[in-house]
Each structure stands twice: as structure tokens, then as C-alpha cells.
Design a protein around this motif. Sequence first.
Motif, PDB file in Angstrom:
ATOM      1  N   SER A  55      29.009  48.218  36.447  1.00  0.00           N
ATOM      2  CA  SER A  55      29.783  47.326  35.743  1.00  0.00           C
ATOM      3  C   SER A  55      30.365  46.354  35.921  1.00  0.00           C
ATOM      4  O   SER A  55      31.413  46.111  35.402  1.00  0.00           O
ATOM      5  CB  SER A  55      29.138  47.039  34.724  1.00  0.00           C
ATOM      6  OG  SER A  55      27.529  47.467  34.215  1.00  0.00           O
ATOM      7  N   TYR A  94      31.791  48.135  30.390  1.00  0.00           N
ATOM      8  CA  TYR A  94      32.158  47.743  32.066  1.00  0.00           C
ATOM      9  C   TYR A  94      34.004  47.933  32.399  1.00  0.00           C
ATOM     10  O   TYR A  94      35.014  48.014  31.338  1.00  0.00           O
ATOM     11  CB  TYR A  94      32.327  46.219  32.178  1.00  0.00           C
ATOM     12  CG  TYR A  94      33.201  45.005  31.656  1.00  0.00           C
ATOM     13  CD1 TYR A  94      34.356  44.817  31.914  1.00  0.00           C
ATOM     14  CD2 TYR A  94      32.517  44.702  29.855  1.00  0.00           C
ATOM     15  CE1 TYR A  94      35.065  43.773  31.850  1.00  0.00           C
ATOM     16  CE2 TYR A  94      33.510  44.293  29.420  1.00  0.00           C
ATOM     17  CZ  TYR A  94      34.707  43.713  30.122  1.00  0.00           C
ATOM     18  OH  TYR A  94      35.444  42.654  29.812  1.00  0.00           O
ATOM     19  N   PRO A 149      24.834  46.993  32.743  1.00  0.00           N
ATOM     20  CA  PRO A 149      25.249  45.716  32.455  1.00  0.00           C
ATOM     21  C   PRO A 149      25.004  45.333  30.885  1.00  0.00           C
ATOM     22  O   PRO A 149      25.651  44.478  30.244  1.00  0.00           O
ATOM     23  CB  PRO A 149      24.321  44.133  32.745  1.00  0.00           C
ATOM     24  CG  PRO A 149      23.316  45.387  34.090  1.00  0.00           C
ATOM     25  CD  PRO A 149      23.103  46.483  33.646  1.00  0.00           C
TER      26      PRO A 149
END
Length: 538
Positions: free
Chosen positions: A436, A414, A409
Motif C-alpha cells: 500500500s 500504509y 489497503p
Amino acid sequence: MVRASTLFCSLAAALALLAPRAEAAETITVNAGESINDAIDMAEPGDTIRVKSGVYRPNEDEGDGGPGIVVDVPGITLMGQNAVIDGEYQGFGMLISAPGVTVRGFTFVNCSDGLVVDFNDDEDGKPDLFGETVITRNRFSANSNNGINVRLAGAVRIERNIIEDSGQSGIVVQRENIETDGLPSDSETLILGNRSEFNGEDGIEFEGSRATITGNTCTHNADDGLNVDITPVTNDDGEEESDPLITIARNRIHYNTDDGIDIDGDPNVPTVIERNRITLNGEDGLSLDYYEDFDDGPADGIKAFPRHLIARNTFSNNNEDGCTIEIDDGGESGSVLIERNNAHHNGEGGISLREITGGNDSARVENNRAHHNGYFGIELGSPDIDFPLLEGGKKKEPLDGAGSGDGGPDSGTYRSATRNTCSFNGLGGILSLAQSARIVGNRCDRNLGDGITIAFSSFNFVNDNRCSRNSSQGIDNWNATIEELIGNRTGNNALGVGVDIAGGGPNGSGVVNNEDDNTGTGGGDATGEPDMFNVIQD
């Protein structure tokens, strides 16, 4: 007394008579049986050569490999009036070696290459003086190599030509190297409204970093419909072309043996791929493979998001994936936005992000429709595992394998799948193997498998999805960790399990406001929650 103004006008008129006159552009006519090369030798920049109806064989006296018609005068126009250039299998039909030339209205047959543009070193620095090279409204048929073969530094427009039955590719533009001291200020390649079909290799092939390819039809080619190799264009001093951008829009790409559109090369050059219709190709509809050889990061002035835009395309009935993307680089290639596409009836996946790695990358898949595909509607991450099919209503155990290797994260990396509709797919609606991942607001119904599957990854957020009437489970977790599971609706799935988060689900406040109305074999979670809310955690 003579007025001063009258004297001035008289003097100006006398000087005008003594000054040399600028010659007006001329029109030179070539009749059947006459030489087009002789007409070019007489021409000056700005002249037009009209070639009357007939068959012209410029290589008769040249022998094997002759250059055919040689256009070495800049800024002239050649207009064919039902004129056929027959190369008699002995060489080029026409060689353009000067900038700013327009060729219109010819038919090129039986040549090695129908038309070649190849500036010599002396001419490469002059495109700004004479404008773009224009090749328009010609027909190229049964040439043994390429229909149009362009190697130049200046701007070129290839528009509304028909290219068919070439031994190699229909249109080839190679701009990866510029052998000059300077770059022209306007060097964009425009490939517009052409029809390239039944060629032995690609319909259109482009190498470089700045092009607009729109409105073309590429069908029944033996390799790809459109092949783009994104390579930085530099001069002898190592200076790169300014404002690199590849735009591919409103093309129709059908029935090609390999990919419909195949793009690879430098991930730092922005690409816009929109409103294309890509159907019935032998492999992928759209294949993008940006690789790691280019690691210097984006050029100055290029916006960070999205670097690559894929929007409003139709990918249907391709034998493999509708759209598949791999970005594997060591730099900061930016991001990918895939939105409002329709991917359906493809033999494998609808939209597949096989691998996205590199610094501060992100990939967003938003508002797409992916339905009736053989595998998953949408895939995030690298499917390095052999994902199992259902056997007797129960899943096989997964094979050993790892996820995509993306960052956690805090990495800036992501993947997200947001507000997509995935239905009637052969293995499931959405498969995520990416770290993520944000899987939010999707509708995944009536798939032959799970609505959403999260596997072999961590830091996932699965919120506000609707997954119902799937042949397996609504939301399924395979050896992944889910940080949030909030606001999902999972009803009427065949195995009776709305959400299965066994082995890696969130605890406490991580599971909030999920609704389930399943029937069948589902059980309760560790707290003994009844079947009407089937969240399996252990």
C-alpha cells in the motif's frame, strides 16, 4: 487621646520583636586545605557554599570506593571558583543525595564517577519542595567510569558542562525505575548545551520517558554519540509518569564509532527529533528501533499523528544509513512523519524505513532531500532481499525474498514517499518493498540504478513523479502490483525505458497521462505502443 490606629501599630511592633526571626540564607566560604564536607554539615537549605581555588582530595581518608563529597542538605548551592576535585582513583568526586542542589564551576578529575546524583527513599518524594537539581558549567575529565551519573526521581538540569575522556559514558541519566510511593509533578530531565567527547562508551545516555536533550555536542565517543532507551517510568504502585515525551533537537553529533543517535524502546512514547546535525559516524547517523515488548497502546491524550516526528535534520557522511527506522510492535504505536531532512553522502541508504509493523501504523516521508548515498536515497519496507547491482547494463535476477509483510489497503497501514528529491544515489532514488505504498510527486534524477523501484508488494500507487537521466530505468517494477500509474514523467534514462511495469502493472484506466522521452533499448508494451512512450507491461 491616643488614636486606635496608633495603638494597633505599637502592638504590632511589640509582637514582631517577640516573634522568632526567619534566618537569611548564608554564604559559607571554603579555602584551599579546608573541608567541603564540613561546610555542608554547617549549611541549611538556601545557603551557598563558595569553594575557593585549589585542589581538593575528599577521598584521602576514605579508601577505595569512598563517596567523596556528600551533599545531603537539600536546596543548597555549591559554587567552585577554579576548584578541582581530585578523586585520586578511589571513589566518587561528589555524591548528591538530596533534592534541589545546584553544583557549578568545579573540575572533577581522576574519580570513579565524577558526580553522582542518587536520592535515597526518604528524599525521592521532595523534589517539589526544593526545585530541580542543577549541574552546570563544570568540567569532568579522565574519570574512570562516568563523568555525570544521575539516578533520581525529581527534575534535573544538566547544562553547559564539558565531559571528556571518561572510561565509560560522559553523561548517564537512568530514570527507568522510581522506588517511591508517588511521582513528582515536575520530573523532566533537561540535558542542554553540554560537550561530551572522547569517552569510552556513549557521549550521553538516557533511560526513561520524559526528557529534553538539546544543543549538545557529542564527538569522538567510542560507542554512540547519544543513546536513548525509552522506558516507561513507574512508581511502586505501577502508575506511569504523566506526559511522556522525548525531544532531541539542535544537537551536533560527529565522529562517534557506532551510531550518532541510537534510540530504542517503547514505541508508544512520542519522540521529536529535529534540527540535529549528525555526520561522520561509524555506523548509522540516526537509528530508531522500537520493539514489541510494549503493546499496551498510547497513553491517554497523545495525538495519533504524528507519534514520532523526524524533521529538518542533516544526516551526512555516516558509514551506514543516514537515518534508519524499525517499529515492530503488537499494539498501536501510531505513526512516523519524516520531513524536510537532508540525507547525503552516507555509505548505505539515505533514509530507510526497514520495518514498520503494528496496528494502524503509517509512515510518511515527505519533502526530504536524499542524494549521493551509497545505496538508495529512500527505502520503504524491509529489504530482506539482496538487491542486485547492474552487470553489463543488465540487471541480475532478484534473489528469493518477501516484502515487508505490511497490510493491504483496508488495514490502515500504509507508507508514503511524497515530494522528495532523490539524486545521484548508488543503487537508485526510491526503493519500495512496502504494501500500500503511495509514491507521489517525487523527483528522482541521475541515480546509478532506477529512479523508482517497486518490488515484492501490492496495492501501490505511483503518480506524478519525475524520473530522468537515471543509469537504468525511470520507474521499475519487480514482482509487485501497481494500482495506479498516473502523471509520471520519465525521460532520458540510460536503458531507454521510462516505465517498466511488466508482471504486475495496472490495466486500462490505471495508466493515465504518463510522459516519456527515452532513447536507447526500450521497447513497446503489449499493445504495440511506440518507443516514445515506453511502458513495458509484459
